[in-house]
Design an enzyme around this catalytic site. Sequence first.
Site, PDB file in Angstrom:
ATOM      1  NE  ARG A 329      12.490   1.577   9.536  1.00 23.93           N
ATOM      2  CZ  ARG A 329      11.782   1.460   8.439  1.00 23.93           C
ATOM      3  NH1 ARG A 329      11.107   0.348   8.218  1.00 23.93           N
ATOM      4  NH2 ARG A 329      11.727   2.428   7.556  1.00 23.93           N
ATOM      5  CG  HIS A 400       6.218  -0.425  10.008  1.00 25.22           C
ATOM      6  ND1 HIS A 400       5.308   0.363   9.343  1.00 25.22           N
ATOM      7  CD2 HIS A 400       7.359  -0.383   9.261  1.00 25.22           C
ATOM      8  CE1 HIS A 400       5.874   0.856   8.251  1.00 25.22           C
ATOM      9  NE2 HIS A 400       7.103   0.413   8.176  1.00 25.22           N
TER      10      HIS A 400
HETATM   11  C1  LIG Z   1       2.907   3.356   6.647  1.00 27.20           C
HETATM   12  C2  LIG Z   1       3.862   2.480   5.900  1.00 27.20           C
HETATM   13  C3  LIG Z   1       4.987   3.034   5.309  1.00 27.20           C
HETATM   14  C4  LIG Z   1       5.883   2.239   4.603  1.00 27.20           C
HETATM   15  N1  LIG Z   1       6.976   2.827   4.022  1.00 27.20           N
HETATM   16  C5  LIG Z   1       7.818   2.064   3.286  1.00 27.20           C
HETATM   17  C6  LIG Z   1       8.927   2.660   2.608  1.00 27.20           C
HETATM   18  O1  LIG Z   1       9.150   3.873   2.651  1.00 27.20           O
HETATM   19  N2  LIG Z   1       9.746   1.861   1.871  1.00 27.20           N
HETATM   20  C7  LIG Z   1       9.531   0.517   1.772  1.00 27.20           C
HETATM   21  O2  LIG Z   1      10.289  -0.154   1.086  1.00 27.20           O
HETATM   22  N3  LIG Z   1       8.486  -0.064   2.404  1.00 27.20           N
HETATM   23  C8  LIG Z   1       7.625   0.669   3.153  1.00 27.20           C
HETATM   24  N4  LIG Z   1       6.566   0.059   3.781  1.00 27.20           N
HETATM   25  C9  LIG Z   1       6.316  -1.368   3.563  1.00 27.20           C
HETATM   26  C10 LIG Z   1       5.716  -1.610   2.176  1.00 27.20           C
HETATM   27  O3  LIG Z   1       4.845  -0.558   1.865  1.00 27.20           O
HETATM   28  C11 LIG Z   1       4.928  -2.906   2.096  1.00 27.20           C
HETATM   29  O4  LIG Z   1       5.676  -3.952   2.604  1.00 27.20           O
HETATM   30  C12 LIG Z   1       4.578  -3.263   0.650  1.00 27.20           C
HETATM   31  O5  LIG Z   1       3.982  -2.169   0.004  1.00 27.20           O
HETATM   32  C13 LIG Z   1       3.650  -4.451   0.602  1.00 27.20           C
HETATM   33  O6  LIG Z   1       3.170  -4.645  -0.703  1.00 27.20           O
HETATM   34  P1  LIG Z   1       2.305  -5.921  -1.060  1.00 27.20           P
HETATM   35  O7  LIG Z   1       2.011  -5.834  -2.513  1.00 27.20           O
HETATM   36  O8  LIG Z   1       2.966  -7.131  -0.557  1.00 27.20           O
HETATM   37  O9  LIG Z   1       0.956  -5.766  -0.207  1.00 27.20           O
HETATM   38  P2  LIG Z   1      -0.191  -4.650  -0.146  1.00 27.20           P
HETATM   39  O10 LIG Z   1       0.165  -3.431  -0.889  1.00 27.20           O
HETATM   40  O11 LIG Z   1      -0.578  -4.520   1.274  1.00 27.20           O
HETATM   41  O12 LIG Z   1      -1.397  -5.282  -0.936  1.00 27.20           O
HETATM   42  C14 LIG Z   1      -2.184  -6.315  -0.434  1.00 27.20           C
HETATM   43  C15 LIG Z   1      -3.299  -6.576  -1.413  1.00 27.20           C
HETATM   44  O13 LIG Z   1      -3.931  -7.799  -1.074  1.00 27.20           O
HETATM   45  C16 LIG Z   1      -5.319  -7.649  -1.050  1.00 27.20           C
HETATM   46  N5  LIG Z   1      -5.835  -8.635  -0.106  1.00 27.20           N
HETATM   47  C17 LIG Z   1      -5.382  -8.949   1.135  1.00 27.20           C
HETATM   48  N6  LIG Z   1      -6.082  -9.960   1.662  1.00 27.20           N
HETATM   49  C18 LIG Z   1      -7.001 -10.306   0.742  1.00 27.20           C
HETATM   50  C19 LIG Z   1      -8.030 -11.281   0.694  1.00 27.20           C
HETATM   51  N7  LIG Z   1      -8.226 -12.139   1.690  1.00 27.20           N
HETATM   52  N8  LIG Z   1      -8.809 -11.321  -0.401  1.00 27.20           N
HETATM   53  C20 LIG Z   1      -8.622 -10.465  -1.443  1.00 27.20           C
HETATM   54  N9  LIG Z   1      -7.644  -9.544  -1.453  1.00 27.20           N
HETATM   55  C21 LIG Z   1      -6.853  -9.462  -0.379  1.00 27.20           C
HETATM   56  C22 LIG Z   1      -5.546  -6.201  -0.708  1.00 27.20           C
HETATM   57  O14 LIG Z   1      -6.809  -5.798  -1.171  1.00 27.20           O
HETATM   58  C23 LIG Z   1      -4.403  -5.545  -1.462  1.00 27.20           C
HETATM   59  O15 LIG Z   1      -4.794  -5.355  -2.795  1.00 27.20           O
HETATM   60  C24 LIG Z   1       5.662   0.850   4.496  1.00 27.20           C
HETATM   61  C25 LIG Z   1       4.540   0.289   5.090  1.00 27.20           C
HETATM   62  C26 LIG Z   1       3.643   1.074   5.800  1.00 27.20           C
HETATM   63  C27 LIG Z   1       2.474   0.440   6.448  1.00 27.20           C
END
Ligand SMILES: Cc1cc2nc3c(=O)[nH]c(=O)nc-3n(C[C@H](O)[C@H](O)[C@H](O)COP(=O)(O)OP(=O)(O)OC[C@H]3O[C@@H](n4cnc5c(N)ncnc54)[C@H](O)[C@@H]3O)c2cc1C
Lengths: 637, 243
Positions: A329, A400
Amino acid sequence: MLDARIPEGPLELKWTQFKATCLLINPANRRKHKVIVVGTGLAGASCAASLSELGFHVEVFTFHDSARRAHSVAAQGGINAAKNYKNDGDSIWRMFYDTVKGGDFRSREANIYRMAECSMALIDQAVAQGVPFAREYSGYLSNRSFGGVQVSRTFYARGQTGQQLLQGAYQSLMRQQKIGSVVLHTRHEMMDLVVYDNKARGIISRNLDTGEIKSHSADAVVLATGGYGKIYYLSTLAMNCNASAIWRAHKKGAYFAAPSWTQFHPTSLPQMGDYQSKLTLMSESLRNDGRIWVPKKAGDDRKPNDIPENDRDYYLERKYPSFGNLAPRDISSRAAIEQINAGHGAGPLKNAVYLDFKESIDREGKQVIEKRYGNLFNMYEKITGINAYQEPMLISPAAHFSMGGLWVDYGLMSNLKGLFVLGEANFADHGANRLGANSLLQACVDGYFISHYTIMDYLAGNGLSKTDEKGLKEQFDKDTIRVKERLQKLLSIQGDKTPETFHKELGRILYSKCGLLRNAHALQMAREELKNLQQEFHQRLLVAGEAHSINFELEKAARVEDYLQLAPLIVEDALQREESCGAHFREEFQTKEGEALRNDNDFGYVSVWESTEKGEFILHKEHLDFNYVTVSERSYK
Amino acid sequence: MKLTLHIWRQKNAGSKGNFKTYPLEGLDPNMSVPEMLDHLNEILIRKGEDPVAFESDCREGICGQCGFVINGHIQSPEKSATTCQTHLRSFNNDDELYIEPFRAKSFPVKKDLCIDRTAFDRIIGAGGYIGVNTGQAPEANSILIGHDTAEEAFDAAACIGCGACVATCKNASAALFTGAKIAHLAMLPQGKLEAKARARAMVEQMDAEGFGACTFTRACEVVCPQSVSVANIVKMNKEFLWG
Ligand SMILES: Cc1cc2nc3c(=O)[nH]c(=O)nc-3n(C[C@H](O)[C@H](O)[C@H](O)COP(=O)(O)OP(=O)(O)OC[C@H]3O[C@@H](n4cnc5c(N)ncnc54)[C@H](O)[C@@H]3O)c2cc1C
Ligand code: FES
């Protein structure tokens, strides 16, 4: 001194060792401990459900109206695990090595090994929850291969892997809520972290429907608030993704690691106009059959189909003959931006490159390509109105994924005791460049398999019983008032520029001066421009509405204010690191062939930042020791 | 491009709403509907008026956060699309667009185009899961699932929880939403054991939330952005009655 608290012993036994010796709490006593989890993405939902299953008292916060909408839902491609179902030589060790190398040797060996080790149980867990991964006709799980590796270790559920995994975690969370051991606050945004006695003790929240500001205390706080790539305004992230939770925690003393390491995805759709609010990702898998090219002549205005073979430059195939269109990437994105900057860009805004399927369609037939990518071609047409069977797609790199985030130790705890940071919000496993399909894994592993052990270990030994309750309450009151004052201040400026306008300007500065290509001169300019923008924000911000009801403008204003404070740190980090590694490419530091030039002697560490009250940044270093892999140059020629 | 928008404005849950008219010029056919509203809001804010409250997050049709009624079309005049995946090129220059929130008793309007869909979460909480704790899972390949079953389960699980099915139904029934989850989990060997109890609990919760009865008009399937099939409703009824 930063202590990552990595367990002693050989690499493959560290996690076993930790689990065998960490402190536990008797089931009857767990109820007495309350943990706050902010975020219901894969990391937050899985952590909250797992803690609740053990009997802890858990309160969960999300700004979404339903836990199911966290941005994990948008992940398309897949999730990695070292199951070796393909019998192709995969193993924990190989996955560990690929990840260390993919991250350009800028992450911690022990953490990555653990992620690879836990990957297998994660697939088991997801299947047991009912995640409908792709299957062979024999009924066995199917795999595909993703960029940067030579084995097929990616599990997937069509192009909606994140959605399906998230439903598993969300459903587990809702089950716990129904039982009554999780209290879920949807439409609640964390506005600040409450720290007392150098320990995280709770949060201040804003009810986004009523505007009510409230404090919540706990014995430990988990931030699983996702990535902050949206700071670039145009990104593949959702509109409401933000850095606020981790930035507020940073301002309360939690160190921020590698803030400038942002991954730019090579196959996003380009910006089409000024009105545009986000960039949609097209799956990387398209690069298996699409050829990437630009016109040889800068400024060539002919339609792509009118440009003959001789006038096309298949620059990835030319520069990286062995990986070609499947180069990793960071390398693909960089190569694209170089072409665009040199005037070879395609599309109405000259900001894209072509991804051309003509040859594969001629070779294999339209039907084959349709079967493989039909949904993606439809999606492309839905967004752009262009039929990609007839003319090449336009693609462009887009912000991203944030490799950077709050610094955590081996137990995922910040330097602030009792503050745990999970998923994309932390800096942990991906180094300077994340491998595809590793971050869903990391978010899940953090939440399902690591945090409950390390949080229990902390709770068992934290000595909170000695807290001065009166002082703690005063701290909560003080922080609550501060949040209210802050929002009033934002409302009271009553200038002439909306939060959105500031955010767009911020994005433009970061893309052009601290994006895929960086150099000291541009970064210094960015520093100045950001200073001015911040000043202007406080003079000219215009927030509509008031604080006591639904007010999306106020939500945006607070998030943009935080972004504007984080941006200078991003620039500082990029400026300080006088080398190129992974996604961080400093133009001054490149090889003769134009490749990233790492400097392991001087920069073989992770930059970990502290901010002072006055807004100065202090650098701490976590030196990285590589005892199990040989540090080498990443070559994809 | 020029459009005349008639947008539902409602201050809060307690107040009565009405349509307000906003002529808009200088639009780009490539704008999405939420981007058009962003543009309108910038103008309203500068004029000192209250911006239109609407929700969206992913803006790529997967989170289920957006969703309005546009000229009577639930979500979008396009097939299998969400509001955020709808672009202005779907309309003609000088068109009039009536934009209002999804209407259903169980989805009360909170403000303007924002509705409360938490009833869906409570239906899931009632039983929309497999009761497996972290750590209990057996080796993944010890549960064999036929390719077609996995695909069918995926089709049901693809639901994004947007509520279009409810909004389009003359009875405001949540049968497609509930049926899709019941069917997804009942189809898989891991989910079979609890299938009957799950169906009962979820259907009871669905009724308790005040959603109407399903009279099988199949209108839901037509507007579903993920094309979730009404066959799932049949499966739900089967699990519920004979499970
Ligand atoms: C379009 C796209 C495609 C992707 N494809 C892949 C893939 O194919 N394979 C892979 O491994 N990864 C992929 N990724 C990366 C991966 O999806 C993310 O890194 C991962 O899902 C993040 O999960 P998380 O639980 O850390 O955060 P998130 O799922 O972003 O959750 C964040 C949470 O925090 C909450 N939140 C944030 N700030 C606050 C606040 N101040 N107060 C209260 N709540 C808050 C939100 O409401 C949410 O519930 C992709 C990302 C994107 C954007
Ligand atoms: S904003 Fe996510 S589906 Fe429309």
